[in-house]
Design an enzyme around this catalytic site. Structure first.
Site, PDB file in Angstrom:
ATOM      1  N   ASP A  67       0.823  -1.207   0.000  1.00 26.25           N
ATOM      2  CA  ASP A  67       0.000   0.000   0.000  1.00 26.25           C
ATOM      3  C   ASP A  67       0.864   1.266   0.000  1.00 26.25           C
ATOM      4  O   ASP A  67       0.724   2.118  -0.862  1.00 26.25           O
ATOM      5  CB  ASP A  67      -1.007   0.003   1.161  1.00 26.25           C
ATOM      6  CG  ASP A  67      -0.364  -0.251   2.529  1.00 26.25           C
ATOM      7  OD1 ASP A  67       0.873  -0.420   2.609  1.00 26.25           O
ATOM      8  OD2 ASP A  67      -1.098  -0.287   3.527  1.00 26.25           O
ATOM      9  N   ASP A  78       6.944   3.871   3.016  1.00 29.12           N
ATOM     10  CA  ASP A  78       7.125   4.985   3.952  1.00 29.12           C
ATOM     11  C   ASP A  78       8.608   5.074   4.309  1.00 29.12           C
ATOM     12  O   ASP A  78       9.408   5.526   3.495  1.00 29.12           O
ATOM     13  CB  ASP A  78       6.220   4.724   5.160  1.00 29.12           C
ATOM     14  CG  ASP A  78       6.171   5.864   6.158  1.00 29.12           C
ATOM     15  OD1 ASP A  78       6.471   7.003   5.787  1.00 29.12           O
ATOM     16  OD2 ASP A  78       5.831   5.609   7.331  1.00 29.12           O
ATOM     17  N   PHE A 105      -0.662  11.332   7.135  1.00 27.30           N
ATOM     18  CA  PHE A 105      -1.170   9.991   7.413  1.00 27.30           C
ATOM     19  C   PHE A 105      -2.472   9.785   6.640  1.00 27.30           C
ATOM     20  O   PHE A 105      -3.410  10.567   6.763  1.00 27.30           O
ATOM     21  CB  PHE A 105      -1.390   9.781   8.909  1.00 27.30           C
ATOM     22  CG  PHE A 105      -1.440   8.323   9.250  1.00 27.30           C
ATOM     23  CD1 PHE A 105      -0.263   7.605   9.470  1.00 27.30           C
ATOM     24  CD2 PHE A 105      -2.649   7.640   9.302  1.00 27.30           C
ATOM     25  CE1 PHE A 105      -0.295   6.245   9.745  1.00 27.30           C
ATOM     26  CE2 PHE A 105      -2.694   6.280   9.587  1.00 27.30           C
ATOM     27  CZ  PHE A 105      -1.516   5.579   9.804  1.00 27.30           C
ATOM     28  N   ARG A 127     -10.490   1.109   6.431  1.00 26.80           N
ATOM     29  CA  ARG A 127      -9.964   0.360   5.274  1.00 26.80           C
ATOM     30  C   ARG A 127     -10.969   0.311   4.123  1.00 26.80           C
ATOM     31  O   ARG A 127     -10.594   0.210   2.963  1.00 26.80           O
ATOM     32  CB  ARG A 127      -9.621  -1.081   5.691  1.00 26.80           C
ATOM     33  CG  ARG A 127      -8.424  -1.200   6.608  1.00 26.80           C
ATOM     34  CD  ARG A 127      -7.959  -2.639   6.659  1.00 26.80           C
ATOM     35  NE  ARG A 127      -7.065  -2.921   7.766  1.00 26.80           N
ATOM     36  CZ  ARG A 127      -5.749  -2.721   7.756  1.00 26.80           C
ATOM     37  NH1 ARG A 127      -5.179  -2.211   6.685  1.00 26.80           N
ATOM     38  NH2 ARG A 127      -5.022  -3.010   8.811  1.00 26.80           N
TER      39      ARG A 127
HETATM   40  P1  IMP Z   1       7.579   1.472   6.339  1.00 31.96           P
HETATM   41  O1  IMP Z   1       8.217   0.225   6.855  1.00 31.96           O
HETATM   42  O2  IMP Z   1       7.866   2.643   7.238  1.00 31.96           O
HETATM   43  O3  IMP Z   1       7.904   1.780   4.911  1.00 31.96           O
HETATM   44  O4  IMP Z   1       6.044   1.278   6.533  1.00 31.96           O
HETATM   45  C1  IMP Z   1       5.267   0.787   5.585  1.00 31.96           C
HETATM   46  C2  IMP Z   1       3.930   0.418   6.155  1.00 31.96           C
HETATM   47  O5  IMP Z   1       3.465   1.376   7.111  1.00 31.96           O
HETATM   48  C3  IMP Z   1       2.920   0.457   5.046  1.00 31.96           C
HETATM   49  O6  IMP Z   1       2.815  -0.815   4.494  1.00 31.96           O
HETATM   50  C4  IMP Z   1       1.668   0.846   5.735  1.00 31.96           C
HETATM   51  O7  IMP Z   1       0.984  -0.314   6.142  1.00 31.96           O
HETATM   52  C5  IMP Z   1       2.091   1.603   6.946  1.00 31.96           C
HETATM   53  N1  IMP Z   1       1.868   3.034   6.748  1.00 31.96           N
HETATM   54  C6  IMP Z   1       2.795   3.986   6.479  1.00 31.96           C
HETATM   55  N2  IMP Z   1       2.232   5.190   6.319  1.00 31.96           N
HETATM   56  C7  IMP Z   1       0.909   4.997   6.487  1.00 31.96           C
HETATM   57  C8  IMP Z   1      -0.231   5.873   6.392  1.00 31.96           C
HETATM   58  O8  IMP Z   1      -0.146   7.078   6.131  1.00 31.96           O
HETATM   59  N3  IMP Z   1      -1.442   5.280   6.592  1.00 31.96           N
HETATM   60  C9  IMP Z   1      -1.596   3.965   6.871  1.00 31.96           C
HETATM   61  N4  IMP Z   1      -0.571   3.124   6.952  1.00 31.96           N
HETATM   62  C10 IMP Z   1       0.673   3.628   6.746  1.00 31.96           C
HETATM   63 MG    MG Z   2       1.288  -2.181   5.061  1.00 34.03          MG
END
Ligand code: IMP
Ligand code: MG
Length: 171
Positions: free
Chosen positions: A97, A100, A149, A162
């Site tokens: 999705d 980040d 977010f 969701r």
């Molecule tokens: P990362 O490991 O920091 O890249 O996190 C990735 C995961 O964090 C994504 O797969 C999302 O499930 C969750 N995530 C990051 N930002 C958001 C957001 O703005 N809304 C909802 N979930 C998020």
């Molecule tokens: Mg995720």
């Protein structure tokens, strides 16, 4: 309930997902692909994307925990569910999705590459480039977004929202 602001409408999402599907169909022309969705956030994106891909394709799902209901990533990635089938010799597209910090994707990339796939690609619906801590990029990106977010179209805040058809910002 806080007031949510629409960032991308369902029409904008559908148009972009269709483009990504066409791109993937072209890139893997004639070859089978395995779409590996990261539960639960990527479930809706995967189901829409899959129907825009004109290739012989199968699904698999992986589940990791990294947030635990919080808005901030703890930096810890834990595997909750592995893929059901071997990825060896397959064209694997990891469907996520949001990219980040990149911690989750780096962990998953290492895991999938250990299976020795024929090809490995990342499809991320959203990309928060400015938040990246690990040097990782998606091969197919829906939209780049600022550090906000978001929820909807599969994405949650503490498991809620969701099912919203549009992608919205939580103020
Ligand atoms: P990362 O490991 O920091 O890249 O996190 C990735 C995961 O964090 C994504 O797969 C999302 O499930 C969750 N995530 C990051 N930002 C958001 C957001 O703005 N809304 C909802 N979930 C998020
Ligand atoms: Mg995720």
């Amino acid at each position: 309930m806080p007031e949510l602001r629409v960032l991308f409408t369902r029409e904008q999402i559908a148009a972009r997902v269709a483009e990504l599907g066409r791109q993937i169909s072209r890139d893997f022309a004639g070859e089978p692909v395995v779409l590996v969705g990261v539960l639960k956030g990527a479930a809706i994106f995967l189901s829409d994307l899959a129907r825009q891909i004109e290739l012989d394709s199968t699904f698999d799902f992986i589940s990791v925990s990294s947030y635990g209901g919080e808005k901030q990533n703890s930096g810890e990635v834990k595997l909750l569910k592995d893929v059901d089938q071997s990825m060896e010799g397959k064209n694997v597209i990891l469907v996520e999705d949001i990219l980040d910090t990149g911690l989750t994707m780096c962990y998953l990339k290492k895991m999938v590459l250990a299976h020795r796939p024929k090809a490995f690609r990342i499809a991320a619906l959203l990309d928060k480039k400015c938040r990246r801590l690990q040097p990782i990029q998606a091969d197919y990106t829906g939209f780049e977004i600022p550090d906000e977010f978001v929820v909807g179209y599969g994405m949650d805040h503490a498991e809620r929202y969701r099912n919203l058809p549009d992608i919205c910002v939580v103020p």
